[in-house]
Motif scaffolding. Structure first.
Motif, short mmCIF file in Angstrom:
data_model
loop_
_atom_site.label_atom_id
_atom_site.label_comp_id
_atom_site.label_asym_id
_atom_site.label_seq_id
_atom_site.Cartn_x
_atom_site.Cartn_y
_atom_site.Cartn_z
N GLN A 3 19.34 -1.30 75.16
CA GLN A 3 18.26 -1.33 74.50
C GLN A 3 18.68 -0.55 72.98
O GLN A 3 18.22 -1.07 71.96
CB GLN A 3 17.16 -0.62 75.05
N ILE A 4 19.17 0.55 72.96
CA ILE A 4 19.75 1.11 71.75
C ILE A 4 20.34 0.26 71.04
O ILE A 4 20.37 0.36 69.79
CB ILE A 4 20.26 2.58 72.11
N LEU A 5 21.59 -0.01 71.68
CA LEU A 5 22.64 -1.04 70.92
C LEU A 5 21.70 -2.10 70.33
O LEU A 5 22.34 -2.66 69.10
CB LEU A 5 23.86 -1.42 71.99
N SER A 6 21.21 -2.93 71.00
CA SER A 6 20.32 -3.98 70.58
C SER A 6 19.45 -3.71 69.30
O SER A 6 19.49 -4.43 68.40
CB SER A 6 19.36 -4.62 71.71
N ALA A 7 18.69 -2.62 69.41
CA ALA A 7 17.96 -2.26 68.24
C ALA A 7 18.62 -1.95 66.96
O ALA A 7 18.34 -2.19 65.97
CB ALA A 7 16.70 -1.06 68.77
N MET A 8 19.53 -1.22 67.35
CA MET A 8 20.56 -0.43 66.12
C MET A 8 21.19 -1.47 65.46
O MET A 8 21.40 -1.56 64.41
CB MET A 8 21.44 0.48 66.66
N SER A 9 21.77 -2.86 66.21
CA SER A 9 22.50 -4.01 65.51
C SER A 9 21.56 -4.69 64.85
O SER A 9 21.72 -5.11 63.79
CB SER A 9 23.14 -4.76 66.71
N ALA A 10 20.18 -4.76 65.37
CA ALA A 10 19.09 -5.48 64.49
C ALA A 10 18.89 -4.65 63.12
O ALA A 10 18.71 -5.56 62.04
CB ALA A 10 17.96 -5.70 65.34
N ARG A 11 18.81 -3.35 63.34
CA ARG A 11 18.74 -2.57 62.19
C ARG A 11 19.77 -2.69 61.14
O ARG A 11 19.69 -2.85 59.90
CB ARG A 11 18.43 -1.11 62.26
N LEU A 12 21.01 -2.77 61.73
CA LEU A 12 22.20 -2.70 60.85
C LEU A 12 22.24 -4.12 60.09
O LEU A 12 22.61 -4.29 58.64
CB LEU A 12 23.42 -2.61 61.63
N ARG A 13 21.85 -5.17 60.81
CA ARG A 13 21.74 -6.53 60.16
C ARG A 13 20.82 -6.54 59.21
O ARG A 13 21.11 -7.28 58.03
CB ARG A 13 21.66 -7.68 61.53
N ARG A 14 19.40 -6.01 59.25
CA ARG A 14 18.67 -6.08 58.46
C ARG A 14 18.90 -5.35 57.25
O ARG A 14 18.64 -5.71 56.05
CB ARG A 14 17.39 -5.49 58.96
N ALA A 15 19.89 -3.98 57.32
CA ALA A 15 20.26 -3.39 56.50
C ALA A 15 21.47 -4.04 55.28
O ALA A 15 21.04 -3.89 54.06
CB ALA A 15 20.79 -1.85 56.84
N VAL A 16 22.17 -4.69 55.97
CA VAL A 16 23.42 -5.17 55.10
C VAL A 16 23.21 -6.95 54.91
O VAL A 16 24.10 -7.28 53.96
CB VAL A 16 24.68 -5.02 55.92
N GLY A 17 22.22 -7.40 55.48
CA GLY A 17 22.04 -8.95 55.19
C GLY A 17 23.05 -9.87 56.02
O GLY A 17 23.66 -9.17 57.02
N PHE A 18 23.06 -10.89 55.91
CA PHE A 18 23.58 -11.94 56.83
C PHE A 18 24.77 -12.56 56.16
O PHE A 18 25.49 -13.36 56.80
CB PHE A 18 22.59 -13.09 57.35
N ARG A 19 25.18 -12.20 54.88
CA ARG A 19 26.38 -12.44 54.36
C ARG A 19 27.49 -11.82 54.66
O ARG A 19 28.78 -12.19 54.72
CB ARG A 19 26.17 -12.40 52.93
N CYS A 20 27.50 -10.29 55.12
CA CYS A 20 28.29 -9.63 55.55
C CYS A 20 28.88 -9.95 56.89
O CYS A 20 28.05 -10.22 57.98
CB CYS A 20 27.90 -8.29 55.49
N VAL A 21 30.10 -9.53 57.18
CA VAL A 21 30.45 -9.50 58.74
C VAL A 21 30.01 -8.23 59.31
O VAL A 21 30.35 -7.22 58.94
CB VAL A 21 32.00 -9.86 58.81
N VAL A 22 29.29 -8.46 60.61
CA VAL A 22 29.08 -7.40 61.32
C VAL A 22 29.45 -7.43 62.76
O VAL A 22 29.35 -8.66 63.45
CB VAL A 22 27.24 -7.24 61.36
N GLY A 23 30.09 -6.42 63.19
CA GLY A 23 30.69 -6.57 64.65
C GLY A 23 30.70 -5.05 65.15
O GLY A 23 30.16 -4.04 64.56
N LEU A 24 31.18 -5.33 66.55
CA LEU A 24 31.26 -4.03 67.40
C LEU A 24 32.40 -3.75 67.52
O LEU A 24 33.19 -4.20 68.42
CB LEU A 24 30.37 -4.23 68.64
N TYR A 25 33.06 -2.57 67.05
CA TYR A 25 34.46 -2.22 67.25
C TYR A 25 34.76 -1.73 68.64
O TYR A 25 35.74 -1.98 69.06
CB TYR A 25 34.90 -1.15 66.05
N HIS A 26 33.93 -0.86 69.01
CA HIS A 26 33.62 -0.41 70.52
C HIS A 26 32.23 0.24 70.49
O HIS A 26 31.09 0.03 69.51
CB HIS A 26 34.72 0.81 70.79
N PRO A 27 31.74 0.40 71.84
CA PRO A 27 30.39 0.51 72.05
C PRO A 27 29.77 1.51 71.12
O PRO A 27 28.38 1.54 70.80
CB PRO A 27 30.31 1.36 73.49
#
Length: 404
Positions: free
Chosen positions: A287-311
């Protein structure tokens, strides 16, 4: 009495149309081959039930006798063959048990051959042997119901959970088949309770089958989503990771190098991801990972590459930077959004408050002269240390931000 009969079969038709709408919605939602198969099955088998009810002939008295008889006689065994084939696909036990495999394989082939044979008989002898042809179709359909029921019981015995619900559907199919064919063969029967039971069990059979098909399709989609782990997609966040993430980062650096611009890699290290695991259970991590990834995507937008290097480490790549102040504004926005408390649901539906503790490391480099993996590692080290370094030259800017 005739009007009451039409009302009963019309209600059945309305139920089938409603279930058909559910199947069409599932086709548009999932866009999968399995959902299309379910819709085709519903159309063919539902058409057989409507024809056996006699409702089309009552509404349109001028329908030609021979084509209607061909459809009545052939669609029943053909529907039985489809039930067996789909049963094997849904239960998934055909490959595990030879008895189930041979019942499904041999039974479906035999029913298709009989459907072709009965079509020829109806085309040649419709006027003379109408009742005999319908009786033959009824026997074939009864055999199909018997094979489907035995197959479901065998699969349930082998431990298939879906087979238990399928067995209930087969019982509804047995009542429906016997009632509809009795309605055609016993023309003098005016027992409206038989019609009501036949109509009800027909709708319940299709409702059970469509429900099972939708559940099966949902499980398949879930397995496809989970199998994305092997393809480099994180199941909790949907973010790329591993080789898929590195390929996207390489593409971002290549675009920046082609435009002769800088590229910034930001690593966000979530220090207390597992802080609530002992208290709330390990499911809260997802749940935390899902919510934090959504916040991260909201902060940087959809043009940037966003990924998970490790958990515990998110990666953001900002390519083709033409305005250096953009990185600073994005970092501040990320800092504001990511630091907000988060409510998660733990064991026994208890709500827990999660306060993120994270650090951010950012490295801005000239894309033409950089190695992406080294830049990611450097940004992660800055995030872990929380240090702030001054620029060493005009091409490289390294900064660290530690936030609690």
């Amino acid at each position: 009495m005739q009007s009451l009969e039409n009302v009963i079969w019309s209600v059945m038709l309305g139920g089938l149309l409603t279930i058909g709408t559910m199947a069409v919605m599932d086709v548009f939602r999932s866009r999968s081959l399995s959902s299309w198969r379910s819709l085709v099955f519903l159309i063919i088998t539902g058409s057989s039930c409507v024809l056996l009810s006699g409702l089309p002939e009552d509404i349109f008295p001028g329908l030609p006798v021979t084509p209607v008889l061909i459809l009545k006689a052939s669609l029943g065994p053909l529907s039985g063959a489809m039930v067996l084939l789909y049963l094997g696909q849904w239960l998934g036990s055909a490959a595990d048990d030879r008895l189930v495999y041979h019942t499904i394989s041999s039974g479906s082939k035999a029913l298709v051959i009989c459907a072709i044979l009965i079509t020829a008989m109806a085309a040649l002898f419709a006027d003379v042997y109408e009742m005999e042809i319908l009786l033959f179709a009824a026997v074939l359909s009864a055999l199909a119901v018997l094979m489907a029921t035995l197959t479901s019981l065998r699969a349930a015995q082998l431990g298939d959970r879906m087979a238990r619900d399928m067995t209930i559907g087969c019982l509804f199919m047995a009542f429906s088949t016997s009632g509809l064919y009795s309605h055609q063969l016993l023309t003098d029967n005016t027992d409206y309770w038989l019609w009501i039971i036949s109509s009800f069990t027909t709708v319940m059979f299709f409702l059970t089958m469509v429900n099972l098909a939708i559940r099966h399709n949902r499980q398949i989609r879930q397995l496809e989503r989970l199998s994305g782990i092997a393809q480099g997609m994180d199941p909790a966040t949907g973010l790329p990771r591993g080789s898929v993430l590195l390929s996207k980062v390489d593409d971002a650096f290549w675009r920046s190098a082609r435009l002769k611009t800088n590229c910034t890699v930001m690593c966000l290290h979530l220090r207390n991801l597992y802080a609530l695991s002992d208290e709330a259970g390990h499911q809260v991590d997802q749940q935390i990972l899902s919510a934090m990834s959504a916040r991260l995507r909201r902060a940087v937008g959809f043009r940037c590459v966003v990924g998970l290097y490790h958990p515990r480490c998110f990666v953001v790549v900002i390519s083709a930077i033409k305005q250096p102040q953009l990185v600073g504004r994005m970092t501040e926005r990320l800092r504001t959004l990511m630091s907000k408390p988060l409510d998660v649901v733990g064991q026994n539906d208890v709500i827990h408050s999660f306060i993120p503790q994270f650090s951010v490391g950012a490295v801005t480099v000239s894309a033409a002269n950089a190695i992406p993996t080294q830049v990611i590692d450097e940004a992660e080290q800055i995030a872990l240390s929380g240090e702030i370094e001054t620029p060493s030259d005009n091409e490289t800017v390294r900064s660290g931000l530690n936030t609690r």
